[in-house]
Design a protein around this motif. Structure first.
Motif, mmCIF file in Angstrom:
data_model
loop_
_atom_site.group_PDB
_atom_site.id
_atom_site.type_symbol
_atom_site.label_atom_id
_atom_site.label_comp_id
_atom_site.label_asym_id
_atom_site.label_seq_id
_atom_site.Cartn_x
_atom_site.Cartn_y
_atom_site.Cartn_z
ATOM 1 N N ARG A 28 -4.580 0.628 1.053
ATOM 2 C CA ARG A 28 -3.350 0.786 0.694
ATOM 3 C C ARG A 28 -3.313 1.532 -0.474
ATOM 4 N N MET A 30 -0.209 2.851 -3.307
ATOM 5 C CA MET A 30 0.861 2.684 -4.010
ATOM 6 C C MET A 30 1.192 4.014 -4.531
ATOM 7 N N HIS A 41 5.016 2.825 -0.681
ATOM 8 C CA HIS A 41 3.763 2.119 0.005
ATOM 9 C C HIS A 41 3.400 2.947 0.824
ATOM 10 N N TYR A 43 -1.130 4.607 2.436
ATOM 11 C CA TYR A 43 -2.354 4.254 2.706
ATOM 12 C C TYR A 43 -3.135 5.546 2.086
ATOM 13 N N THR A 343 4.674 -5.405 -8.538
ATOM 14 C CA THR A 343 4.963 -5.109 -7.136
ATOM 15 C C THR A 343 3.886 -5.240 -6.154
ATOM 16 N N ALA A 344 2.546 -4.839 -6.707
ATOM 17 C CA ALA A 344 1.216 -4.778 -6.150
ATOM 18 C C ALA A 344 0.921 -6.364 -5.761
ATOM 19 N N GLU A 346 3.139 -8.903 -5.668
ATOM 20 C CA GLU A 346 4.118 -9.373 -4.573
ATOM 21 C C GLU A 346 3.974 -8.883 -3.315
ATOM 22 N N ASN A 347 3.335 -7.747 -3.004
ATOM 23 C CA ASN A 347 3.113 -7.148 -1.723
ATOM 24 C C ASN A 347 1.717 -7.504 -1.532
ATOM 25 N N GLU A 348 0.918 -8.196 -2.206
ATOM 26 C CA GLU A 348 -0.517 -8.668 -1.831
ATOM 27 C C GLU A 348 -1.406 -7.572 -1.572
ATOM 28 N N TYR A 349 -1.404 -6.628 -2.468
ATOM 29 C CA TYR A 349 -2.527 -5.562 -2.640
ATOM 30 C C TYR A 349 -3.833 -6.271 -3.043
ATOM 31 N N ASP A 356 -7.517 -1.865 -3.243
ATOM 32 C CA ASP A 356 -6.563 -0.821 -3.049
ATOM 33 C C ASP A 356 -6.279 0.138 -4.145
#
Length: 361
Positions: A28, A30, A41, A43, A343-344, A346-349, A356
């Motif tokens: 991923r 960001m 977000h 890739y 944010t990373a 929270e979004n499980e990066y 990532d």
């Protein structure tokens, strides 16, 4: 609040990547916009669409050497581990970082095992440095000398044969597997010298690089040999009190000319904090102007730093209270950088070396 506490965050252990993805470019990415403060977000494989024709990606071509050494003390049979740091070309003496129970005495031998747990190399203790590092002289066992002949000319040749990839401790407690020999190396790695990978570069495949170039984005290479200091968190309360580690870097004249000419119509985007250090160190040593440069740098990039060369940065997610997170904050702004990290999470990066990445523009 201490100044360094502004660069701290809590990370769930399960978000620390232990293996890379099967396809590097599937990581991923960001996208962080400094002008608007927006976060999107994507890739890594989307880079050809996210970059613009005329941009230049600058990558660190340093190659990781298998600098971790494992063996045992010949006298006691006690287990021994060390990390090769540097060698004196004139004397052939190596400087090694090690923590060993008991006292290693001058003339004592340490038997080193290769990645198949076979003996073949010895380190003969010469002395200790004032800061506790071990000075040793490498030699082959009699049997191995017959097999290897004169093939081991440089320290990197010895390490390629007997060393192991020095993974950071947050990946499997630093224990490598065979796949790490390829996974912990960029596809454009050339010059041997790093003890840690320039991790933002790990996301690239040869196919992705071809697509990036086909989109009108140029690529350029610099060299920074990543040192052990990159793993160390900042220990001081105030950034001004931190003593930055030193690393060797280089950028040649043709690369400088290429970046400067293309920057007139596109952006200079550094792949990784190590590429940033080369570019900005060159400028810092030459009145703010990108110039051919080779040497040691201890440049500590921290707010409020005036960037002279880069217009964008692609980077992995770094350890809390690290000089790398401070560097990212100097470029993005601390509030936006820490917002991106929240944010990373929270979004499980996926975080750290095999994790990532973010693209800051």
């Amino acid at each position: 609040m201490n100044e360094i506490d502004q660069y701290d965050y809590d990370l769930p252990k399960e978000l620390i990547a232990q293996e890379p993805l099967a396809t590097r470019s599937d990581s991923r990415l960001m996208l962080v916009d400094r002008a608007t403060g927006s976060i999107a977000h994507h890739y890594v494989r989307d880079l050809p669409e996210l970059l613009s024709a005329g941009d230049t990606l600058v990558m660190n071509n340093s190659r990781v050497v298998p600098a971790r050494l494992v063996g045992q003390r010949a006298n006691t049979g006690g287990r021994w581990q060390g990390l090769f740091l540097q060698a004196d070309r004139e004397t052939g003496i190596w400087e090694v970082l090690t923590k060993t129970r008991g006292t290693l005495r001058e003339g004592e031998a340490i038997t080193i095992k290769d990645r198949d747990a076979r003996d073949g190399m010895e380190l003969i203790v010469v002395a200790r440095t004032g800061d506790g590092k071990l000075l040793v002289k490498p030699r082959l066992t009699a049997d191995m000398a017959v097999v290897m002949g004169d093939k081991l000319k440089e320290p990197a040749d010895w390490l390629d044969r007997f060393g192991r990839i020095p993974l950071p401790p947050y990946i499997r407690d630093g224990q490598m597997v065979d796949a790490d020999l390829q996974n912990y190396q960029t596809v454009f790695a050339k010059d041997r010298g790093s003890v840690a990978a320039p991790t933002a570069g790990l996301h690239f495949t040869k196919t992705l690089l071809e697509k990036v170039r086909a989109a009108g984005v140029d690529t350029a290479e610099v060299t920074l040999h990543v040192g052990i200091g990159t793993f160390r968190p900042i220990q001081t309360e105030q950034l001004d009190d931190h003593v930055m580690h030193t690393e060797w870097g280089s950028i040649d004249a043709s690369t400088v000319d290429n970046i400067r000419s293309r920057r007139a119509r596109g952006r200079c985007i550094a792949v990784g904090t190590t590429s940033v250090r080369v570019l900005e160190s060159s400028a810092a040593k030459n009145g703010g102007k990108l110039t051919p440069w080779t040497g040691e740098t201890d440049l500590f990039i921290r707010p409020p730093y005036q960037f002279n060369v880069i217009d964008g940065m692609m980077t992995n997610f770094h350890l809390p209270k690290s000089s790398l997170l401070v560097l990212v904050s100097a470029f993005a702004g601390r509030e936006l950088a820490m917002k991106a990290y929240r944010t990373a999470i929270e979004n499980e990066y996926r975080f750290y070396s095999y994790g990532d990445a973010m693209l800051i523009l």
